[in-house]
Design a protein around this motif. Structure first.
Motif, PDB file in Angstrom:
ATOM      1  N   VAL A  81      -8.817  12.461 118.965  1.00  0.00           N
ATOM      2  CA  VAL A  81      -9.607  13.049 117.882  1.00  0.00           C
ATOM      3  C   VAL A  81      -8.785  14.189 117.285  1.00  0.00           C
ATOM      4  O   VAL A  81      -7.865  14.710 117.919  1.00  0.00           O
ATOM      5  N   SER A  82      -9.096  14.572 116.071  1.00  0.00           N
ATOM      6  CA  SER A  82      -8.357  15.665 115.430  1.00  0.00           C
ATOM      7  C   SER A  82      -9.307  16.549 114.650  1.00  0.00           C
ATOM      8  O   SER A  82     -10.366  16.113 114.202  1.00  0.00           O
ATOM      9  N   ARG A  83      -8.903  17.792 114.513  1.00  0.00           N
ATOM     10  CA  ARG A  83      -9.728  18.774 113.801  1.00  0.00           C
ATOM     11  C   ARG A  83      -8.794  19.756 113.124  1.00  0.00           C
ATOM     12  O   ARG A  83      -8.004  20.426 113.773  1.00  0.00           O
ATOM     13  N   PHE A  84      -8.882  19.828 111.793  1.00  0.00           N
ATOM     14  CA  PHE A  84      -7.950  20.657 111.034  1.00  0.00           C
ATOM     15  C   PHE A  84      -8.688  21.603 110.092  1.00  0.00           C
ATOM     16  O   PHE A  84      -9.844  21.378 109.730  1.00  0.00           O
ATOM     17  N   GLY A  85      -7.959  22.628 109.662  1.00  0.00           N
ATOM     18  CA  GLY A  85      -8.484  23.538 108.656  1.00  0.00           C
ATOM     19  C   GLY A  85      -8.436  22.917 107.278  1.00  0.00           C
ATOM     20  O   GLY A  85      -7.958  21.802 107.078  1.00  0.00           O
ATOM     21  N   SER A  86      -8.925  23.659 106.297  1.00  0.00           N
ATOM     22  CA  SER A  86      -9.003  23.153 104.933  1.00  0.00           C
ATOM     23  C   SER A  86      -7.608  23.009 104.330  1.00  0.00           C
ATOM     24  O   SER A  86      -6.872  23.978 104.233  1.00  0.00           O
ATOM     25  N   PRO A  87      -7.206  21.777 103.936  1.00  0.00           N
ATOM     26  CA  PRO A  87      -5.859  21.576 103.382  1.00  0.00           C
ATOM     27  C   PRO A  87      -5.833  21.887 101.892  1.00  0.00           C
ATOM     28  O   PRO A  87      -6.738  21.521 101.150  1.00  0.00           O
ATOM     29  N   LYS A  88      -4.791  22.573 101.455  1.00  0.00           N
ATOM     30  CA  LYS A  88      -4.666  22.890 100.039  1.00  0.00           C
ATOM     31  C   LYS A  88      -3.377  22.331  99.440  1.00  0.00           C
ATOM     32  O   LYS A  88      -3.265  22.203  98.240  1.00  0.00           O
ATOM     33  N   SER A  89      -2.403  22.052 100.290  1.00  0.00           N
ATOM     34  CA  SER A  89      -1.136  21.566  99.766  1.00  0.00           C
ATOM     35  C   SER A  89      -0.383  20.873 100.886  1.00  0.00           C
ATOM     36  O   SER A  89      -0.841  20.797 102.013  1.00  0.00           O
ATOM     37  N   GLU A  90       0.793  20.392 100.567  1.00  0.00           N
ATOM     38  CA  GLU A  90       1.669  19.807 101.571  1.00  0.00           C
ATOM     39  C   GLU A  90       2.937  20.656 101.640  1.00  0.00           C
ATOM     40  O   GLU A  90       3.870  20.449 100.868  1.00  0.00           O
ATOM     41  N   PRO A  91       2.978  21.637 102.527  1.00  0.00           N
ATOM     42  CA  PRO A  91       4.162  22.509 102.606  1.00  0.00           C
ATOM     43  C   PRO A  91       5.393  21.747 103.088  1.00  0.00           C
ATOM     44  O   PRO A  91       5.286  20.665 103.667  1.00  0.00           O
ATOM     45  N   ARG A  92       6.544  22.315 102.864  1.00  0.00           N
ATOM     46  CA  ARG A  92       7.804  21.654 103.192  1.00  0.00           C
ATOM     47  C   ARG A  92       7.903  21.380 104.691  1.00  0.00           C
ATOM     48  O   ARG A  92       8.394  20.361 105.116  1.00  0.00           O
TER      49      ARG A  92
END
Length: 406
Positions: A81-92
């Protein structure tokens, strides 16, 4: 059930190269995979970097345990399972270059290619002939330097994934497509507030007030907290809320007196800064800020709107080499501020060299102001510690409600 946490703390700038960093991260996820498989537990990915655990689990199941690909892929998805914060971009970073992975982890890259092939076959079956969508949902970012995209990898490799809202920026369109592809396995959820840890245990005065105001079900019905907005204009509730906050400040005052030898005013605002005191948190900025504020008070004639107590705390699990000098520097600055009668009662400073979880909860309950090195959505959601660069966890027992990140 036992919970095993595997956390890779952020490296200081220039501390290790990419090769060593990848080795550290693959060693971390290998340990988490072993713990999860050994006890039939659940693997929780609490940071995008930890998605490398997906090909690692497949490697163990296929290469070491002799499972077929279909069975290994189904089992990996079932226990992850996975749990992530709010994504805003795709950093390098941390999108590893495929050429780099080919040199350092060729077997994991082979497995990633097979995972991507199966994934894109599902995309083609759902959206036939849609090349743009295939490109957007691929696990590899195309271009002059092809890179791994760990976010989508974690989502497709998990039984279910919680990604905190809002879904903004370039990641939003990809997540929307993945939500169609995975159905209920991908859930958009606000970052949860853990009532037991941070309120019932850490802030009993406020928990009691919420129970009296909202009823005993407030901890299991977060939507009921919306009623607090109307109570902001209720004099009785505001008085009880202030009393709860003062009770917390009095508890904090006793803790700081015992742990740091600093006497504080229970009516002063509490400014909390908790972290690892690592280089990426720019602790010297805190030092310079305190010096500047002291000079404004003593030499500049500035009068603040309210007295303030600044608490700088280093979490115990993040203690590392080099930070002890920073602790001594902070303590020296705090000593100068606290001994200067001209700064009283406007400013007091307390330094906690090692801050355990109970103290963190007390600081959270007492804080009026919070100046932290990370912000919601910039790292892992629900992860323990000050912004780990890679994190995975495992929990023994049946899948569901896995721990690992805290």
């Amino acid at each position: 059930h036992p919970v095993y946490t595997h956390v890779l703390p952020p490296a200081a700038a220039g501390d290790v190269g990419d090769t060593e960093r990848l080795r550290q991260e693959t060693a971390l996820v290998a340990g988490a995979v072993r713990d999860a498989l050994a006890g039939g537990g659940t693997l929780l990915l609490a940071d995008e970097r930890a998605a490398i655990a997906v090909p690692e689990m497949l490697r163990v199941l296929v290469d070491e345990q002799g499972l077929g690909w279909d069975e290994a892929w189904a089992r990996t998805r079932a226990v992850t399972v996975s749990r992530f914060g709010s994504p805003k971009s795709e950093p390098r970073r941390p999108f590893w270059l495929l050429s780099f992975l080919e040199c350092e982890q060729p077997r994991l890259l082979e497995i990633l290619y097979e995972v991507n092939r199966r994934h894109l076959d599902e995309v083609e079956a759902l959206w036939p002939g849609d090349g743009e969508r295939r490109r957007r949902l691929s696990l590899f970012r195309e271009g002059d330097a092809r890179r791994l995209r760990p976010g989508p990898l974690a989502v497709i490799g998990s039984a279910h994934a919680d990604v905190a809202t809002p879904w903004d920026g370039p990641a939003a369109e990809t997540l929307a497509d993945l939500a169609v592809l995975r159905g209920k396995a991908l859930r958009a959820r606000p970052t949860p507030v853990f009532a037991r840890r941070w309120l019932a245990d850490g802030n009993p005065a406020l928990a009691e007030l919420l129970a009296l105001t909202l009823g005993e079900r407030w901890a299991t019905d977060p939507a009921g907290l919306d009623r607090l907005e109307t109570l902001a204009f209720d004099p009785a509730f505001r008085g009880a809320f202030r009393a709860a906050r003062r009770a917390n400040r009095e508890r904090l005052a006793a803790r700081l007196r015992d742990a740091a030898g600093v006497e504080i005013d229970a009516d002063a605002l509490v400014d909390v800064r908790v972290g690892a005191l690592a280089g990426h948190e720019r602790p010297l900025v805190n030092v310079l800020g305190l010096v500047r504020e002291h000079l404004r008070l003593t030499a500049g004639g500035w009068t603040p709107p309210a007295p303030r107590t600044v608490v700088l705390a280093r979490v115990a699990e993040a203690v590392g080499p080099g930070s002890q000098r920073l602790v001594r520097l902070l303590q020296a600055v705090a000593d100068v501020v606290n001994r200067d009668e001209r700064a009283r009662p406007a400013l007091r400073v307390a330094v906690l060299p090692e801050c355990d979880e109970e103290t963190v909860r007390l600081l959270a309950a007492s804080a009026d102001l919070s100046n932290q090195p990370g912000t919601a959505g910039s790292g892992s959601a629900g992860a323990r510690g000050p912004g780990p660069a890679g994190q995975a966890g495992s929990r023994r027992g049946p899948p569901g409600g896995a721990g690992g990140g805290g």
